[in-house]
Scaffold this active site. Structure first.
Site, PDB file in Angstrom:
ATOM      1  N   GLU A 187       0.825  -1.207   0.000  1.00 33.32           N
ATOM      2  CA  GLU A 187       0.000   0.000   0.000  1.00 33.32           C
ATOM      3  C   GLU A 187       0.865   1.266   0.000  1.00 33.32           C
ATOM      4  OE1 GLU A 187       0.599  -2.185   2.287  1.00 33.32           O
ATOM      5  OE2 GLU A 187      -0.012  -1.611   4.304  1.00 33.32           O
ATOM      6  N   ARG A 188       2.185   1.080   0.208  1.00 32.20           N
ATOM      7  CA  ARG A 188       3.032   2.279   0.252  1.00 32.20           C
ATOM      8  C   ARG A 188       3.454   2.762  -1.135  1.00 32.20           C
ATOM      9  NH1 ARG A 188       6.999   0.761   5.174  1.00 32.20           N
ATOM     10  NH2 ARG A 188       6.278  -1.360   4.834  1.00 32.20           N
ATOM     11  N   CYS A 226      16.296  -6.658   0.263  1.00 33.90           N
ATOM     12  CA  CYS A 226      16.451  -7.853   1.116  1.00 33.90           C
ATOM     13  C   CYS A 226      17.803  -8.496   0.896  1.00 33.90           C
ATOM     14  CB  CYS A 226      15.340  -8.840   0.846  1.00 33.90           C
ATOM     15  SG  CYS A 226      15.448  -9.531  -0.790  1.00 33.90           S
ATOM     16  N   GLU A 261      17.095  -6.612  11.418  1.00 31.85           N
ATOM     17  CA  GLU A 261      17.151  -6.091  10.058  1.00 31.85           C
ATOM     18  C   GLU A 261      16.786  -4.608  10.127  1.00 31.85           C
ATOM     19  OE1 GLU A 261      13.933  -7.123   7.308  1.00 31.85           O
ATOM     20  OE2 GLU A 261      15.429  -7.277   5.719  1.00 31.85           O
TER      21      GLU A 261
HETATM   22  P1  NAD Z   1       5.914  -5.879   5.276  1.00 25.84           P
HETATM   23  O1  NAD Z   1       6.053  -7.227   5.888  1.00 25.84           O
HETATM   24  O2  NAD Z   1       5.576  -4.737   6.143  1.00 25.84           O
HETATM   25  O3  NAD Z   1       4.766  -5.903   4.149  1.00 25.84           O
HETATM   26  C1  NAD Z   1       4.739  -6.892   3.140  1.00 25.84           C
HETATM   27  C2  NAD Z   1       3.295  -7.095   2.690  1.00 25.84           C
HETATM   28  O4  NAD Z   1       2.540  -7.598   3.798  1.00 25.84           O
HETATM   29  C3  NAD Z   1       2.612  -5.816   2.240  1.00 25.84           C
HETATM   30  O5  NAD Z   1       1.821  -6.110   1.125  1.00 25.84           O
HETATM   31  C4  NAD Z   1       1.762  -5.411   3.447  1.00 25.84           C
HETATM   32  O6  NAD Z   1       0.582  -4.742   3.091  1.00 25.84           O
HETATM   33  C5  NAD Z   1       1.444  -6.732   4.096  1.00 25.84           C
HETATM   34  N1  NAD Z   1       1.349  -6.645   5.558  1.00 25.84           N
HETATM   35  C6  NAD Z   1       2.030  -5.803   6.378  1.00 25.84           C
HETATM   36  N2  NAD Z   1       1.727  -6.044   7.660  1.00 25.84           N
HETATM   37  C7  NAD Z   1       0.832  -7.065   7.662  1.00 25.84           C
HETATM   38  C8  NAD Z   1       0.155  -7.784   8.675  1.00 25.84           C
HETATM   39  N3  NAD Z   1       0.333  -7.500   9.949  1.00 25.84           N
HETATM   40  N4  NAD Z   1      -0.680  -8.782   8.308  1.00 25.84           N
HETATM   41  C9  NAD Z   1      -0.868  -9.099   7.024  1.00 25.84           C
HETATM   42  N5  NAD Z   1      -0.234  -8.452   6.005  1.00 25.84           N
HETATM   43  C10 NAD Z   1       0.599  -7.448   6.317  1.00 25.84           C
HETATM   44  O7  NAD Z   1       7.253  -5.625   4.445  1.00 25.84           O
HETATM   45  P2  NAD Z   1       7.718  -4.268   3.746  1.00 25.84           P
HETATM   46  O8  NAD Z   1       8.114  -3.293   4.774  1.00 25.84           O
HETATM   47  O9  NAD Z   1       6.747  -3.870   2.699  1.00 25.84           O
HETATM   48  O10 NAD Z   1       9.023  -4.788   2.976  1.00 25.84           O
HETATM   49  C11 NAD Z   1      10.277  -4.875   3.572  1.00 25.84           C
HETATM   50  C12 NAD Z   1      10.538  -6.273   4.071  1.00 25.84           C
HETATM   51  O11 NAD Z   1      10.428  -7.220   3.023  1.00 25.84           O
HETATM   52  C13 NAD Z   1      11.944  -6.450   4.615  1.00 25.84           C
HETATM   53  O12 NAD Z   1      11.887  -7.230   5.778  1.00 25.84           O
HETATM   54  C14 NAD Z   1      12.657  -7.197   3.513  1.00 25.84           C
HETATM   55  O13 NAD Z   1      13.766  -7.973   3.916  1.00 25.84           O
HETATM   56  C15 NAD Z   1      11.575  -8.062   3.003  1.00 25.84           C
HETATM   57  N6  NAD Z   1      11.853  -8.531   1.663  1.00 25.84           N
HETATM   58  C16 NAD Z   1      12.252  -9.808   1.537  1.00 25.84           C
HETATM   59  C17 NAD Z   1      12.569 -10.288   0.299  1.00 25.84           C
HETATM   60  C18 NAD Z   1      13.013 -11.703   0.124  1.00 25.84           C
HETATM   61  O14 NAD Z   1      13.083 -12.138  -0.988  1.00 25.84           O
HETATM   62  N7  NAD Z   1      13.313 -12.442   1.168  1.00 25.84           N
HETATM   63  C19 NAD Z   1      12.483  -9.457  -0.829  1.00 25.84           C
HETATM   64  C20 NAD Z   1      12.054  -8.134  -0.655  1.00 25.84           C
HETATM   65  C21 NAD Z   1      11.742  -7.679   0.610  1.00 25.84           C
END
Ligand code: NAD
Length: 510
Positions: free
Chosen positions: A184-185, A289, A391
């Site tokens: 959503e960001r 990531c 992280e």
């Molecule tokens: P996030 O976990 O906050 O959000 C990811 C998704 O989950 C979004 O679509 C969000 O709307 C949803 N979400 C957020 N909180 C939720 C909840 N409580 N319940 C259900 N859904 C929820 O992650 P972010 O801040 O958008 O992205 C950064 C993170 O993603 C970092 O930890 C990064 O390491 C990770 N990441 C991992 C990889 C990988 O391949 N391992 C790749 C890219 C990013």
């Protein structure tokens, strides 16, 4: 209805369902331009009813899509690929405006996504199955790979185009229909992609986008029609998604967070290592990531020299809005995230790490309200410190000093995350020992960002991945299909059998 409605002069970004732009008029939240801090739009947050509508559209499209020839599906992907190339500059600008990364970096992520699309164009080859003739008398056997049905993808903010493209191209060419819930960001790129898929000829309902937050995710996790779910994001949410969706009978892959270590050996080419590390640590403002967030220097002399080389390069780092030519590092995604990263830096100081470069006071002229934070470099970090354990997902690099390669590898092995790890060395034996034994899923030798290319698959170990199969590449073909094995007899040529009561085997001639 257009998905980008004007409300009080403010654009509202909606959803894309069954080939139509949809806005459910429920909750919204602001989307920022991180370089200025200004609100550029509002994004509609899907209600469970909107998610239900998207899953219904995907379910309705499944029967016809499943029956569509893989070659036809692949041809749509070919056209989609051409459209992505045509519109790359526009989509990169959109990504930069909502995420803050530089245009070059946005073009890079798009290119990596296109490579997955290119892999998906091999659908007829990928799905041709396995065949064995004469496994018994007049018996042939083969395995087919069937689509699952409706599958969903939930993606993070940091790669708004690439990470969705890790998922849907392969899911779709395998015959599934897809519901994407982007971050959503920075929701703009997903909708741009949805339009290009429609322009490429993808039938309505095969690819749907619902914007939203936890409410939308939770609706997807429990909908019985969703057969499989791919998630990429932070580890606590990945775990929640994995536990909840598997409990509801779904196949799940949930990729989580990371703390990627780079080991620098005494024999390494330190100039090359410093150049690689500066990009891997501060590129995209550390919001990757696979970003390097820990440098493990083997030996005091290496550590002293490396810290000096890194500090020198940080001083030359060009920080500013991602759209400005020459800028190497943009802002963080939100004010809240910048505050969190800054608090982490403060904890490092309190816990006794040496802040060699302090980026906290950075001001970008003309962008005083942007979410900028300058590059920070810590030396003498120890494993008990918060800056080491967590992280941070920001422009903060920690140097840990150790005496041997074994100590360096023990650190990596003991860490909660196991996404990426790399070693800088000229010693083949040291490198081979590292790649053989280190506890991480993606490993680099003199490569700081060992992100697998599209013909391999992407995924970490430990709490960086919940599930068995990685993203894109060969694993994704397995993830998005289920195997059916057919054993067929056409008796002929005098082959006749009486009743048999022993369990059929190769030895008994079945
Ligand atoms: P996030 O976990 O906050 O959000 C990811 C998704 O989950 C979004 O679509 C969000 O709307 C949803 N979400 C957020 N909180 C939720 C909840 N409580 N319940 C259900 N859904 C929820 O992650 P972010 O801040 O958008 O992205 C950064 C993170 O993603 C970092 O930890 C990064 O390491 C990770 N990441 C991992 C990889 C990988 O391949 N391992 C790749 C890219 C990013």
């Amino acid at each position: 209805m257009n998905d980008e409605q004007e409300h009080d002069g403010m654009r509202t970004i909606g959803h894309f369902i069954g080939g139509d732009d949809v806005e459910d008029g429920a909750r919204t939240q602001p989307v920022h331009d991180p370089a200025t801090g200004r609100v550029s739009a509002r994004v509609s947050l899907a209600s469970p009813a909107t998610v239900e509508r998207a899953v219904t559209a995907a379910q309705a499209a499944f029967a016809a899509w499943r029956a569509t020839q893989p070659l036809t599906r692949a041809r749509i992907m070919f056209r989609f690929r051409e459209l992505l190339e045509r519109d790359a500059a526009r989509i990169a600008a959109l990504i930069s405006a909502e995420h803050g990364k530089t245009i070059d970096d946005a073009l890079g992520e798009l290119q990596r996504g296109i490579e997955v699309v290119e892999y998906a164009c091999a659908a007829p080859e990928l799905l041709k199955g396995e065949f064995a003739k004469n496994v018994g008398p007049a018996i042939d056997s083969w395995s087919e790979f069937h689509p699952l049905g409706v599958v969903a993808g939930i993606t993070p903010f940091n790669f708004p185009a690439m990470v969705p493209m890790w998922m849907f191209p392969l899911a779709i060419v395998c015959g599934n229909t897809f519901v994407l819930k982007p971050s959503e960001r920075d929701p703009g790129a997903a909708l741009a992609i949805a339009r290009l898929l429609a322009e490429a000829g993808l039938p309505d309902g095969v690819f749907n986008v619902v914007n939203g937050d936890r409410e939308a995710v939770d609706a997807l996790l429990i909908d019985p029609r969703v057969q499989a779910l791919s998630f990429v994001g932070s580890t606590p949410v990945a775990e929640h998604v994995y536990v909840t969706a598997t409990r509801h009978g779904k196949r799940v892959q949930a990729l989580g967070g990371a703390k990627n270590h780079a080991v620098v050996m005494p024999d390494a080419d330190l100039d090359n290592a410093a150049n690689a590390l500066i990009g891997a640590a501060y590129g995209s403002c550390g919001e990757r990531c696979m970003a390097i967030s820990v440098v493990v220097a083997v030996g005091e002399a290496v550590a002293d020299r490396l810290v000096a080389l890194l500090a020198e390069r940080i001083a030359r780092l060009e920080v500013g809005p991602g759209t400005r030519p020459g800028v190497e590092m943009g802002p963080l995604i939100t004010q809240a995230h910048r505050d969190k990263v800054r608090a982490c830096v403060e904890s490092g100081i309190e816990e006794g790490a040496e802040l060699v470069v302090d980026g906290r006071d950075l001001v970008v002229p003309g962008h005083e309200d942007g979410f900028f934070l300058g590059a920070c470099l810590f030396d003498h970090v120890t494993p008990g410190m918060r800056v080491y354990r967590e992280e941070i997902f920001g422009p903060v690099l920690c140097v840990v000093r150790v005496a041997s390669q074994e100590q360096a590898m023990a650190l990596i092995d003991a860490h909660e995350f196991g996404n990426g790890a790399c070693i800088f060395t000229r010693d083949g034996e040291a490198a081979r020992h590292f790649t053989d034994h280190v506890q991480a899923g993606m490993v680099g030798v003199n490569v700081a960002l060992p992100v697998p290319v599209a013909i391999h698959s992407f995924g970490g170990w430990k709490r960086s991945l919940f599930g068995d199969l990685c993203a894109y590449g060969p694993d994704a073909v397995r993830f998005y299909t289920r195997r059916k094995t057919v054993t067929q007899r056409w008796p002929g040529g005098g082959v006749r059998e009486g009743a048999q009561f022993a369990f059929p085997s190769g030895a008994s001639g079945r």
